[in-house]
Design an enzyme around this catalytic site. Sequence first.
Site, PDB file in Angstrom:
ATOM      1  N   ARG D  38       0.893  -1.265   0.108  1.00  0.00           N
ATOM      2  CA  ARG D  38       0.164  -0.175   0.181  1.00  0.00           C
ATOM      3  C   ARG D  38       0.922   1.232   0.032  1.00  0.00           C
ATOM      4  O   ARG D  38       1.898   0.992   0.211  1.00  0.00           O
ATOM      5  CB  ARG D  38      -0.791   0.037   1.327  1.00  0.00           C
ATOM      6  CG  ARG D  38      -0.202  -0.115   2.498  1.00  0.00           C
ATOM      7  CD  ARG D  38      -1.188  -0.189   3.799  1.00  0.00           C
ATOM      8  NE  ARG D  38      -1.911   0.953   3.769  1.00  0.00           N
ATOM      9  CZ  ARG D  38      -3.150   1.245   4.481  1.00  0.00           C
ATOM     10  NH1 ARG D  38      -3.416   0.446   5.290  1.00  0.00           N
ATOM     11  NH2 ARG D  38      -3.643   2.443   4.348  1.00  0.00           N
ATOM     12  N   ALA D  40       1.227   5.210  -2.389  1.00  0.00           N
ATOM     13  CA  ALA D  40       1.343   5.147  -3.639  1.00  0.00           C
ATOM     14  C   ALA D  40       2.340   4.735  -4.334  1.00  0.00           C
ATOM     15  O   ALA D  40       2.641   4.323  -5.318  1.00  0.00           O
ATOM     16  CB  ALA D  40       0.852   6.855  -4.015  1.00  0.00           C
ATOM     17  N   ALA D  41       3.667   5.222  -3.728  1.00  0.00           N
ATOM     18  CA  ALA D  41       4.869   4.786  -4.371  1.00  0.00           C
ATOM     19  C   ALA D  41       5.120   3.337  -4.106  1.00  0.00           C
ATOM     20  O   ALA D  41       5.828   2.916  -5.165  1.00  0.00           O
ATOM     21  CB  ALA D  41       6.186   5.688  -3.644  1.00  0.00           C
ATOM     22  N   CYS D 146      -3.233  20.709   5.508  1.00  0.00           N
ATOM     23  CA  CYS D 146      -3.216  19.500   5.847  1.00  0.00           C
ATOM     24  C   CYS D 146      -1.474  18.928   5.857  1.00  0.00           C
ATOM     25  O   CYS D 146      -0.981  19.875   6.358  1.00  0.00           O
ATOM     26  CB  CYS D 146      -3.629  18.619   4.543  1.00  0.00           C
ATOM     27  SG  CYS D 146      -4.162  17.009   5.075  1.00  0.00           S
ATOM     28  N   ASP D 215      -3.890  14.976  -3.658  1.00  0.00           N
ATOM     29  CA  ASP D 215      -4.367  13.564  -3.328  1.00  0.00           C
ATOM     30  C   ASP D 215      -4.190  12.988  -5.096  1.00  0.00           C
ATOM     31  O   ASP D 215      -3.595  11.872  -5.316  1.00  0.00           O
ATOM     32  CB  ASP D 215      -5.581  13.320  -2.978  1.00  0.00           C
ATOM     33  CG  ASP D 215      -6.022  11.929  -2.932  1.00  0.00           C
ATOM     34  OD1 ASP D 215      -5.331  11.315  -2.032  1.00  0.00           O
ATOM     35  OD2 ASP D 215      -6.670  11.432  -3.785  1.00  0.00           O
ATOM     36  N   LYS D 226      -7.080  17.625   0.056  1.00  0.00           N
ATOM     37  CA  LYS D 226      -7.998  17.475   1.342  1.00  0.00           C
ATOM     38  C   LYS D 226      -8.848  18.635   1.242  1.00  0.00           C
ATOM     39  O   LYS D 226      -8.626  19.645   0.776  1.00  0.00           O
ATOM     40  CB  LYS D 226      -6.824  18.020   2.467  1.00  0.00           C
ATOM     41  CG  LYS D 226      -7.246  18.214   3.763  1.00  0.00           C
ATOM     42  CD  LYS D 226      -7.966  16.958   4.157  1.00  0.00           C
ATOM     43  CE  LYS D 226      -7.103  15.605   4.224  1.00  0.00           C
ATOM     44  NZ  LYS D 226      -8.094  14.444   4.728  1.00  0.00           N
TER      45      LYS D 226
END
Lengths: 333, 333, 333, 333, 333, 333
Positions: D38, D40-41, D146, D215, D226
Amino acid sequence: MNSLLFLVLPLEFKGMGDSTITADVEAVAGDIEAMEIRGAATIADAAAQALRTQAEESEAASAGAFRTEMRAAARHLHDTRPTAVSLPNALRYVLQRMEGATVSELQANIRAAADEFCHRLDRAQEDLGEVGANRLRDGDVVMTHCHSTDALACVEAAVEQGKDLSAIVKETRPRNQGHITAEQLRELGVDVTLIVDSAARRYLDDADHVLVGADSIAADGSVINKIGTSGLAVNARERGVPIMVAAQTIKLHPATMTGHTVEIEMRDEQEVVSDEDRAEIGDIAVENPAFDVTPPRHVDAIVTERGQFPPESIVTLMRELFGQGPTEPWNEE
Amino acid sequence: MNSLLFLVLPLEFKGMGDSTITADVEAVAGDIEAMEIRGAATIADAAAQALRTQAEESEAASAGAFRTEMRAAARHLHDTRPTAVSLPNALRYVLQRMEGATVSELQANIRAAADEFCHRLDRAQEDLGEVGANRLRDGDVVMTHCHSTDALACVEAAVEQGKDLSAIVKETRPRNQGHITAEQLRELGVDVTLIVDSAARRYLDDADHVLVGADSIAADGSVINKIGTSGLAVNARERGVPIMVAAQTIKLHPATMTGHTVEIEMRDEQEVVSDEDRAEIGDIAVENPAFDVTPPRHVDAIVTERGQFPPESIVTLMRELFGQGPTEPWNEE
Amino acid sequence: MNSLLFLVLPLEFKGMGDSTITADVEAVAGDIEAMEIRGAATIADAAAQALRTQAEESEAASAGAFRTEMRAAARHLHDTRPTAVSLPNALRYVLQRMEGATVSELQANIRAAADEFCHRLDRAQEDLGEVGANRLRDGDVVMTHCHSTDALACVEAAVEQGKDLSAIVKETRPRNQGHITAEQLRELGVDVTLIVDSAARRYLDDADHVLVGADSIAADGSVINKIGTSGLAVNARERGVPIMVAAQTIKLHPATMTGHTVEIEMRDEQEVVSDEDRAEIGDIAVENPAFDVTPPRHVDAIVTERGQFPPESIVTLMRELFGQGPTEPWNEE
Amino acid sequence: MNSLLFLVLPLEFKGMGDSTITADVEAVAGDIEAMEIRGAATIADAAAQALRTQAEESEAASAGAFRTEMRAAARHLHDTRPTAVSLPNALRYVLQRMEGATVSELQANIRAAADEFCHRLDRAQEDLGEVGANRLRDGDVVMTHCHSTDALACVEAAVEQGKDLSAIVKETRPRNQGHITAEQLRELGVDVTLIVDSAARRYLDDADHVLVGADSIAADGSVINKIGTSGLAVNARERGVPIMVAAQTIKLHPATMTGHTVEIEMRDEQEVVSDEDRAEIGDIAVENPAFDVTPPRHVDAIVTERGQFPPESIVTLMRELFGQGPTEPWNEE
Amino acid sequence: MNSLLFLVLPLEFKGMGDSTITADVEAVAGDIEAMEIRGAATIADAAAQALRTQAEESEAASAGAFRTEMRAAARHLHDTRPTAVSLPNALRYVLQRMEGATVSELQANIRAAADEFCHRLDRAQEDLGEVGANRLRDGDVVMTHCHSTDALACVEAAVEQGKDLSAIVKETRPRNQGHITAEQLRELGVDVTLIVDSAARRYLDDADHVLVGADSIAADGSVINKIGTSGLAVNARERGVPIMVAAQTIKLHPATMTGHTVEIEMRDEQEVVSDEDRAEIGDIAVENPAFDVTPPRHVDAIVTERGQFPPESIVTLMRELFGQGPTEPWNEE
Amino acid sequence: MNSLLFLVLPLEFKGMGDSTITADVEAVAGDIEAMEIRGAATIADAAAQALRTQAEESEAASAGAFRTEMRAAARHLHDTRPTAVSLPNALRYVLQRMEGATVSELQANIRAAADEFCHRLDRAQEDLGEVGANRLRDGDVVMTHCHSTDALACVEAAVEQGKDLSAIVKETRPRNQGHITAEQLRELGVDVTLIVDSAARRYLDDADHVLVGADSIAADGSVINKIGTSGLAVNARERGVPIMVAAQTIKLHPATMTGHTVEIEMRDEQEVVSDEDRAEIGDIAVENPAFDVTPPRHVDAIVTERGQFPPESIVTLMRELFGQGPTEPWNEE
């Protein structure tokens, strides 16, 4: 689709059957209700004069009784057609000036107020035209929407001042009132170019002013006018063209001082599409609102017979002419 | 009043009488000129296929001679109708891919390019519809202006995706193409509300998208479309409603990459006002431009068969598809 | 008062004393450093040709060694005057095209790239002028700020296309370069009206275009140009007048692709106020920045010899011409 | 209240049970689905390497069969978690570079593409930080919303460049990620002022930049980030403060190229109000969207490891990295 | 180029030769005409005192005759210099207060009105300065344009309140009145930074207020001030800097209440370019308007000796001070 | 960070020890100072009644002595708590009406003015609610910020008019007054959706009105209200949602008529972050302003018990109610 503006009116027919109301007031009220007296200026004039007669014929024994009587007469007139914008204005103008300690003082002031109101009403369009004309310069091009005698009065006065004007006239679907405007401008000797409504932004770069009338004007500075005015004003602002609204003070909507919004009339669908075309297209809805609302930030000046005003200040004129209280003067105690 | 946009075109009929041009190219050129081949997609398809035949039938002895021949054929086709936006795009697409060291390599690449162009053209509207449909959500209300098959393809694809849409359809004076749009949307099962053009701002608060097509799109991101589009876009921005333009890539105007502006057609005055009405109004001018120009800052997305693009980026797609040089490929040396 | 933009440059003089660098490169580097070679186009031309000579005279034994050698030469040239916007562009253009598996392939590509660069540079202003001229229409009025040969090239080309133009020329304090612009426009036969800088908004209503050059252009679409450009652009947007920036691609600032900001030169205070006047006024500070930064939302089109671009897309052209990586090609491994 | 954005995904599990898919791909797919892989990278890295293994272990007899096999593997990986923005990007990057006439050529190119992707991914945040840092000047004040490691990387790199920065940190209800940002900025030696979200406009006059992460980023230039970002950006534009978005290219949302909108996650209501408070208030609804959408006209620059871009140009980078076709490469024929 | 604003004035020299006009009024009228009495405040003071003398020396037999006499005197004074903004204001102020049933009541009221007007005029600049100073905070930076004693009075009062201010002073071409402003600010102990007019937008980010005077103010809220004010205001709005106009009420232009526009003086061309420079440049036109018009939406507050007002409300103050009717009081019947 | 607005108050305790001040005034002054009398309406009521008592008990021998006495009493009351916005309003309202030639006339007018003030104050919130309710239509959705009984009065009156309303309630960090608003709206039968402050822009598309109260309102039309109001208003304008401020006239800030700015209270940092969280984060500053300033161009209407006003006109109401002079009536001579 149902976000129309409704005017919520406190309908209180307290005045009915009041024995102190004169025959003249009754007659005028009947004619307004039957729409035999119609048109903003005609209604206003008749109402003010009816109050004058009421005052003159009053048999009130005290100042207090006189005031009560006058309010009853005004309420009776008002209730015949509560959505007519000029009717409450006439009533408010006169009642606003009902001052004095004795019946005779009160009578004199009512007479003076009614006369003053009618006198000014009589000259209003011409005075307004002078003011509007002063904003126009020789050689200017005005763009018009719909048909407004107040707006045309400005052009007429400017022509009489010797100014050479041209006009770009929007046809103003669905009823093509632009054709009438075009014809009357031609009669004033103004060069006219007729365009469809959608071509307005394209031709705004050739215009020095947008010049329109008003159906009514609200206390928050909003201008209620023929559908399409608000969209034109947004584009005029974007192209740097000033927007001028010509409107006599009887168009100032008194109920809006207390936050009431203005009911927008929905007109017949057949103005938009013929029954045959509609049958061919299939089962569609048609919406045909008569007016829209332009907020004050998209208008540069409202031109009246009392001078010109930024729309944000028109409430001051409304309060000066038609009273400042939160309640309607015929319902005050 | 004379601020129209003119397309200044370098008219150089160098290609005339060139013996290397095939009969097929000559025939297609003649049919385009005679408007027997018409419509953006049909013209583009015929032109690409003519170049393919030219390449196949070429008897050029060298790669250089072949290139010269192809350019002459392209120039000949181009000169038949220099203002048709899809014609130079087809020619540019094919010539842009004319690479290779030998005649046969060049022939193969031309064939492949022409086939690819025609194949994509064939699927373009459907692919575009898919992309546009993805921007629409179940329950959305779209406002349309004029009639555009590209715009309708987006709605159709969305309906096929199972989305329930409604539409507010502007009638689009003077030719009422909105009636056609209304009818076709009804056939797709979409609820339609028809309004006059001036009512657009009033109903923008009920709309989730403005959805229009394009006559052509310029390299600076401007959208040339039916008169009224630019005014609608300004109002949509002011009301917070996103504006989506559906346009196949053959609508991207190649001459605008080199700064050329797009000529706006002035149409017959009788579309705006009948002769009788005009006689009655008096001596007026009528202006009836067919299109106007919407700058990129008033458009949110251009939807093509190659995906969606912010209007400011469409020049990148134009250069990718139709070449990057400042000169037209059929005039290169 | 201290919010100037600083260009943070990684100063790495790795190339110094590298024995593989040819005498020609050394000579050109010396002349650039000594400012005997100056002017954006002249520097760019000399740098590209120096790389060409380096490639031709290279004795590198392998493709790898050749690449290292070329990078060292480019780095050496670059470090002579790291703030000159056209110098890294020339180097990037050539190195960007350094492809091939063998030394001779690499040499051929470098030669071709350098020749192509110099050829295009030679024609750039004229090509740019053609593109810009296409945006101008017969009868248009342009408003200018400062003096820019790229901007004037657009007017000149339009005049050669037979268009009749007028100009409103801002004097452009403190150095009055508007006088030069006025004189050269007069020589082209253009009617000129000279105004003080503060009168710009007043005369924007008479202008069809704002036309300016650029000192440099950043990857985020910002235009760095003579102080006063940004304020003019804000007003032009507010009055609905399109803003056109004429700039050859050597003005595209490569370091901005990696976020670097552009150093704004502060010039001599005496340009603003004479010593005597200052003495009389008393103890004041004087700020005299040479340039300011106009964000892309206030510019309509950047006109280059490669065609016109919305400012938001200029980064695509920068990457195409000068490379896409986050690092400078002479520092790559 | 129901106008959320939904991602309509063509769910076609064609790849299931395909015997050509390697065990390694199956294992990675399983781990992604089970969310053992899990972030993104991490997901992107695993997917690219899985494709590399698939290519190396392929026993395909022809180039065509190899391509089919690779597409099936990619499809299989993709379908495990179709809403993860970085997963399709990794797959697209590699498949986009699947060129060659023979299996071994194809294998080599896949290997190179996967290695290149992973190598770049590895350095992306640091490279991005360098680019972003170059936009910051010594003494600048940044306002954050954020918590974003990409945004912090810009500050960190700037601090390493020797710049002295301050920060105004919005607490970012409901989860107060601003506290983490504040803590990490303190650790970098940055002066921090913490404010509630509503105080942002008040303190924008003290800020030189708004700096946020993303995001995901859509092809039309919109930034999904966010909840609260879009409202902050509107205010920053109104106060003249530039807005900078830091986002690695794996955040570029590939499905948006074809018009797909991005699903906005609705989070648990208890983040907003405790059960006790809610019981006390009475029967209310709570809406807690995680993200909102900022249109490109409210953003000045998107900073990536590939350099900075105006948001309107980011689609060009998306197409360069992840393919240009309207279809997904694993579904092509 | 010819879009100047003209003041159309009804020139009616009815008052000439009127035997009731006192010698004092005649003398003052002559001195104003001969410009021996000049300057807005001096003219206003003399006119009010002349009316006072006229009232005192009147031998009118009835209230009606007295009124006629006073109007004739006012008309006579007015006609000497109909474009001086303060002259009609003084006359209107006094006549506006001409109330009473008897000659002696009328005399007393005229005396009181004239005394009140002169008394207030005497204190106006100081009172205005107090109001303006209250808007400035310790440590603020103001940006000035041109030279205005009303604007300086605000700074002076703020300094006296113990506030530490800095100023960014635009030089204000073509006559460099900024030098005078700079010098006087220095004398007040204010830190001054002098810039060219074009640098204003660059330094707006360092300013807390734009502070200017006014030549005159129109009933629609427009501010007529030194050329360059309107362009500065547009930029100040764009950068989020509030704009404050300091103007005594004698600057409120009474003719604009009835729509009249304000004539913009065109000044000598030699202020812009010397004869020698012009000869060198060639045959050019020079336009040198003295003032421009800033619409109310670009101004935050007008500061007067009667308090501060949003520009949209200034018409209310005009009507309160100088009368509400559409006609000029000296022409009323 | 230090750009707060400070109220500069001329503190002159001239009234102390004045033997003419009645015991009742002394007692009220003491209670206000000790904050035993608190709350805007309660303070205003007590102050007006104290002046009434002072007038009734006065033993002044002349009108002049009476006036001096009343001013001293007012000054004494005022100086107890000079920043309470309603206190000077009550004093100004009464003193503004201190007219008459004899002590008994003056006494009568003071009594009438105090009674009128208290009577209106008593009905103000209900009257205001009626006005605000008239702006709301059946089915409308209002978005609220913080907690305001004036704003709730509008909703309550609308519900009583039979309108069905929904509300989107911002929680309003740091003190979550939105919870109180939510609870009270529920009690009125209004459907409530609670959101975090940052979600406002996302839900503005579902709202028909933004409805907020005011801490105070300035003469330049600015609205001082709970921190976050100004940012909400900017977004509401951008999304086309009208902004309505509900505020009784005792909230109109009299000192702002003379340019004074309003002091923004800075509240305890612990409202924003707990001591434990802060210790964990490290050494940070926290800023917690209670209010911010919304300029009039971002507000559509201010609703008062005297009717509704565009914010640009509220100064007219202030002057009507509380006096027009540049000085405070208790300091006049």
